[in-house]
Design an enzyme around this catalytic site. Structure first.
Site, short mmCIF file in Angstrom:
data_model
loop_
_atom_site.label_atom_id
_atom_site.label_comp_id
_atom_site.label_asym_id
_atom_site.label_seq_id
_atom_site.Cartn_x
_atom_site.Cartn_y
_atom_site.Cartn_z
N TYR A 69 0.81 -1.22 0.00
CA TYR A 69 0.00 0.00 0.00
C TYR A 69 0.85 1.27 0.00
CZ TYR A 69 -4.40 -2.48 0.41
OH TYR A 69 -5.49 -3.27 0.14
N THR A 123 -14.81 -3.30 -8.03
CA THR A 123 -15.36 -4.40 -7.23
C THR A 123 -16.88 -4.27 -7.11
OG1 THR A 123 -13.33 -4.33 -5.93
CG2 THR A 123 -15.13 -5.63 -5.05
N PRO A 125 -20.67 -5.10 -5.28
CA PRO A 125 -21.57 -4.27 -6.10
C PRO A 125 -21.01 -2.86 -6.26
CG PRO A 125 -22.48 -4.52 -3.91
CD PRO A 125 -21.24 -5.36 -3.94
N ASP A 152 -22.02 -2.68 -19.13
CA ASP A 152 -23.40 -3.00 -19.54
C ASP A 152 -23.76 -2.26 -20.82
OD1 ASP A 152 -24.53 -4.23 -16.70
OD2 ASP A 152 -23.11 -2.59 -16.44
N HIS A 179 -25.35 -1.03 -11.76
CA HIS A 179 -24.69 -2.11 -12.50
C HIS A 179 -25.19 -3.41 -11.87
CE1 HIS A 179 -21.78 -4.67 -14.40
NE2 HIS A 179 -21.14 -4.93 -13.26
#
EC number: 1.1.1.27
Length: 317
Positions: A69, A123, A125, A152, A179
């Site tokens: 990180y 990532t 949802p 989509d 999405h």
């Protein structure tokens, strides 16, 4: 577009299918000079980096390495693909609580070393996790972006192009909202060369059968479930979608993409991240457009947003 800011370094958090394929598409793009891959499984990340670097003689020079990180420092864009995988039969919303807990650690670690990058959430949802990222990071709203319905929308355009036998790049249509299961196909604005889709089908004489809106919409909405059922995960097309977003930022293209970002009154929705046509440039979200969707589409968009807001209320953020 003129670009006074030179973007050189991108960090990808997560070396799974999506993260490693995203690193691969960025490597091929020639857009970036430095790519960092971070994963809790250092051995997996090392393997991906080795595999990528062995292709270096075939692409423009780019430095690719496994990092921690602390290597987020100096990154212009941090792409987050890490999280629990979506299981067969599991909706994206089912994932939310598991991945929210994962994100609490990820976002804390990123902002410890970099508080001036653009955060690009992939990532699932994705809409809820984009909102979670916005809340946890404290970043300006324009610097927190979700990949949203860019994929989509691409699926929608591809299926329409297959039906009418026209290059998918010349099909103009959008999937908006979540999405996921409440996404909305904006049929009212779908067109080819400015010709509304229904009229084009009547005039082109290329269609083998009348276009079925419901069939195409269901194919778009359920595409991920079918791919997961067949091969276990989706990663090629989503990685290309992420590359497209990065390209718009790096080149300051002011491209119109259906990314997910914080709405503040647009379309009657506030305090939720959803996908609508948005100008994307070097600052991230440049402007959310007020597109004249029809009344039914607006209502479905609001329903999508309110569904997500109810889920957000249950989260500990």
């Amino acid at each position: 577009m003129n670009n006074n800011k030179v973007i050189k370094k991108v960090t990808v958090v997560g070396a799974g299918f999506v993260g490693s394929t995203t690193a691969y598409t960025l490597m091929l793009s020639g857009l970036i000079s430095e790519i960092v891959l971070i994963d809790i499984n250092a051995k997996k990340a090392d393997g991906e980096v080795m595999d990528l670097n062995h292709g270096m003689p075939f692409v423009r020079p780019v430095e690719i390495y496994r990092g921690d990180y602390k290597d987020c420092a100096g990154s212009d864009i941090v792409i987050i693909t890490a999280g629990a995988n979506q299981k067969e039969g599991e909706t994206r919303i089912d994932l939310v609580k598991r991945n929210t807990e994962v994100f609490k650690n990820i976002i804390n670690e990123i902002v410890k070393y970099n508080n001036d990058c653009i955060l690009l959430v992939v990532t699932n949802p994705v809409d809820i996790l984009t909102y979670v990222t916005y809340k946890l990071s404290g970043f300006p709203k324009n610097k927190v972006i979700g990949s949203g319905t860019v994929l989509d929308t691409a699926r929608f355009r591809y299926l329409l192009s297959e039906h009418v036998k026209v290059d998918a790049r010349n099909v103009h249509a959008y999937i908006i909202g979540e999405h996921g299961d409440t996404e909305v196909a904006a049929w009212s604005l779908a067109n080819i060369a400015g010709i509304p889709m229904d009229r084009y089908c009547d005039e082109c004489h290329q269609c083998e059968e009348q276009i079925s809106r419901n069939k195409i919409y269901e194919s778009v909405k359920n595409a991920a479930y079918e791919i997961i059922r067949n091969k276990g995960a989706t990663y090629y097309a989503v990685a290309l979608a992420v590359r497209r977003i990065v390209e718009a930022i790096v080149r300051n293209e002011n491209s119109i993409l259906t990314v997910s970002s914080l709405l503040e009154g647009q379309y009657g929705l506030s305090d939720v991240c959803l996908s609508v046509p948005t100008i994307v440039g070097v600052n991230g979200i440049e402007e959310i457009l007020n597109v004249p969707f029809n009344d039914e589409e607006i209502q479905l968009l609001r329903k999508s947003g309110n569904t997500l807001k109810e889920i957000i209320k249950t989260l500990d953020i």
